[in-house]
Enzyme design. Structure first.
Site, PDB file in Angstrom:
ATOM      1  N   SER A  58      30.693  18.502  37.433  1.00  0.00           N
ATOM      2  CA  SER A  58      31.550  19.441  38.131  1.00  0.00           C
ATOM      3  C   SER A  58      32.886  19.428  37.432  1.00  0.00           C
ATOM      4  CB  SER A  58      31.737  19.022  39.581  1.00  0.00           C
ATOM      5  OG  SER A  58      32.497  17.835  39.644  1.00  0.00           O
ATOM      6  N   LYS A  59      33.688  20.411  37.769  1.00  0.00           N
ATOM      7  CA  LYS A  59      34.977  20.502  37.123  1.00  0.00           C
ATOM      8  C   LYS A  59      35.802  19.248  37.425  1.00  0.00           C
ATOM      9  CE  LYS A  59      38.899  23.383  36.268  1.00  0.00           C
ATOM     10  NZ  LYS A  59      39.964  24.159  36.858  1.00  0.00           N
ATOM     11  N   ARG A  60      35.599  18.783  38.634  1.00  0.00           N
ATOM     12  CA  ARG A  60      36.318  17.615  39.087  1.00  0.00           C
ATOM     13  C   ARG A  60      36.044  16.390  38.218  1.00  0.00           C
ATOM     14  NH1 ARG A  60      38.955  16.869  43.606  1.00  0.00           N
ATOM     15  NH2 ARG A  60      38.390  18.859  44.500  1.00  0.00           N
ATOM     16  N   HIS A  61      34.796  16.312  37.744  1.00  0.00           N
ATOM     17  CA  HIS A  61      34.425  15.144  36.952  1.00  0.00           C
ATOM     18  C   HIS A  61      34.597  15.338  35.461  1.00  0.00           C
ATOM     19  CE1 HIS A  61      31.909  14.184  40.663  1.00  0.00           C
ATOM     20  NE2 HIS A  61      32.883  13.304  40.610  1.00  0.00           N
ATOM     21  N   ALA A  62      35.205  16.448  35.101  1.00  0.00           N
ATOM     22  CA  ALA A  62      35.398  16.679  33.679  1.00  0.00           C
ATOM     23  C   ALA A  62      36.280  15.574  33.122  1.00  0.00           C
ATOM     24  CB  ALA A  62      36.065  18.024  33.468  1.00  0.00           C
TER      25      ALA A  62
END
Length: 498
Positions: free
Chosen positions: A257-261
């Site tokens: 997810s973008k969060r985990h980029a």
RNA sequence: GGCCCCAUCGUCUAGCGGUCUAGGACGUCGCCCUUUCAAGGCGAAAACACGGGUUCGAGUCCCGUUGGGGUCACCA
């Protein structure tokens, strides 16, 4: 299926932000399925959540799919026989069918407030029960409903799921899946603002739009049984379902997810938005090829193939049901393959202009054309050209330091002597081309008893200003006689000063 | 935690009972080539999670364990 046997698939994103690479892959597989069968691929905008709506999102999807080469047959922009293609413009359908379900005792109005719902969950948690709605309004009398209405409560519409028995689904990718009805929820179909939830909207739209295959990520599997019951409640024929695996983070932990980029363990930045790939200098063909190889394979041992070939061979039934860690490091290799094997130097030159200009460089077309073949085997992304060969386009030359100029097993004096000797040779040379430069410098190597690398490397750093660059003599030819000699003299000065 | 799904080299994968002493690719390492860096050539290390079955025979089928993922909203 519908009257015709046409395969119709759709990509139905919620316009809440930029296009994610995982969504793009899900879309790609649906597109591949449609194209393989000669069917249609539809874009439907699921803008039923007013709180998360992002206006620019829709255009971003259009742009990114255009870049990737994934085309739609029907969309809000293109139109089509089954429009409108934005759910916010189809509210009448949802309200009508929700009422139909209520009229047929397959759904009911629930008047619980968000606070009451929260309290129910809290109590259930305290009692050691799984969270969920306790169906307290499932069988309200007309009088009870009227009382709630009089209180000013605005209801939602909930689905009356079957309480017993089980549902069995044969998913094209996941295979046989079964659920116990007793574990299902009376999900909300229509929100109190009159907008439908995904559950209601997708069933109605997929039916009305005659979607033959529902391709979506496997995050939807848990709500699949409820969807199946909804199809049955309406009495409509079910489409085929294909729940596609999702992309996990490169370390395999959690969905991408973008969060985990951020960065992978190897220190490489993990890109997750399609536009980031474009900005980073990846080719759309390579990105597509890369994505196609995750969860599906060509069928023989080929890893590099054109999209047309993939369309020809694509088989949704051969998609691996298991989620995959995101093999981002493979993209660099693949992009390199596309740069060096799938295009001419001329074509590459065309692609190189933009990153060069974005780096603030002034790109001369003639120079670009001769530089392109020199970088073709040396770059992985288009943007790599800036570091490797940006110096060809810099208005002001930045000379290397004395440290960088001095070659292995040489000292300052030796370097100065070498450069001066080379300079003399070069000044008498009338053919300033790669081959002539090469052989002239070969004699310098011989005369001074040095290694090729010491002479060629020293000249490289002097002339390009870089320790890593395009080949020395090719570069000198492009830079030209006067400028090359000027830079060599400058290098000598730097060494003498140091 | 309940429910659902998944499980082959570090990673992406081939394998749909015997042809598997498990194949390919990326990455890694070594050698060659070589003016740097690449590219290219050659080679190496590297996997069937575990335990039970079924079968003449299991990476392939079944069950369990373990591990992983997903999901439990008036978001999609």
């Amino acid at each position: 299926m519908t009257a015709s046997n046409t395969v119709r698939t759709r990509f139905a994103p919620s316009p809440t932000g930029a296009l994610h690479i995982g969504s793009a892959r899900t879309a790609l597989f649906g597109w591949l399925l449609a194209r393989h069968a000669g069917g249609q691929f539809v874009l439907r905008i699921e803008d039923t959540d007013q709180k998360r709506y992002v206006a620019e999102s829709e255009q971003e999807f259009i742009d990114m799919f255009a870049w990737l080469g994934i085309d739609f047959d029907e969309s809000p922009q293109i139109g089509g026989d089954y429009g409108p293609y934005r759910q916010s413009e189809r509210l009448d359908h949802y309200q009508k069918w929700a009422q139909w379900l209520i009229d047929h005792d397959k759904a009911y109005r629930a008047y619980d407030t968000p606070e009451e719902l929260a309290a129910i969950n809290e109590q259930r948690r305290a009692d050691g029960l799984p969270p969920g709605y306790d169906r307290r309004h499932r069988e309200l009398t007309a009088e009870q409903e009227q009382a709630f209405i009089d209180e000013g409560r605005v209801p939602v519409v909930r689905f009356k799921v079957p309480l017993t028995g089980k549902v069995v689904v044969n998913d094209l990718v996941q295979g046989h899946i079964e659920f116990d009805n007793s574990t299902l929820q009376d999900i909300v179909l229509l929100k109190s603002d009159g907008f439908p939830t995904y559950h209601l909207a997708h069933v109605i739209d997929d039916h009305l739009m005659q979607i033959s295959h529902v391709t979506r990520s496997n995050e939807w599997v848990p709500s699949l049984p409820v969807h199946v019951h909804l199809w049955h409640a309406f009495g409509w024929e079910l489409p085929q379902y294909a729940h596609l695996p999702v992309l996990l983070n490169p370390n395999g932990k959690g969905k991408l997810s973008k969060r985990h980029a951020g960065f992978s363990e190897s220190g490489k930045q993990v890109l997750v938005l399609v536009k980031e790939f474009r900005e980073a200098g990846y080719l759309p063909e390579a990105v597509i090829n890369f994505l196609t190889n995750i969860g599906w394979n060509f069928g023989d041992e080929r890893e590099v193939f054109d999209i047309e070939e993939a369309i020809e061979r694509f088989d949704i039934g051969r998609v691996n049901p298991a989620n995959s860690a995101y093999p981002i490091e493979k993209l660099d290799w693949l992009n390199g393959v596309y740069i060096r094997e799938k295009m001419s130097a001329e074509t590459l030159a065309g692609h190189l202009r933009k990153p060069l200009e974005q780096a603030g460089l002034n790109v001369d077309e003639a120079t670009l054309q001769v530089v392109a073949p020199l970088v073709q085997t040396r770059i992985k992304t288009l943007n790599d050209v800036v570091d490797l060969a940006g110096f060809f386009f810099k208005p002001d030359f930045t000379p290397a330091s004395a440290d960088d100029l001095i070659q292995r097993k040489m000292d300052t004096a030796g370097m100065i002597a070498m450069l001066q000797h080379a300079e003399q040779r070069l000044k008498t040379l009338d053919d300033w081309q790669t081959d002539a430069l090469h052989s002239a410098m070969l004699t310098v190597v011989e005369e001074l008893g040095l290694k090729n690398g010491q002479v060629f490397g020293g000249l490289r750093v002097a002339v390009t200003g870089q320790k890593v660059s395009t080949p020395t003599f090719e570069s000198m030819e492009i830079i030209g006689r006067d400028e090359s000699l000027r830079r060599i003299q400058q290098a000598i000065n730097i060494l003498q000063a140091g």
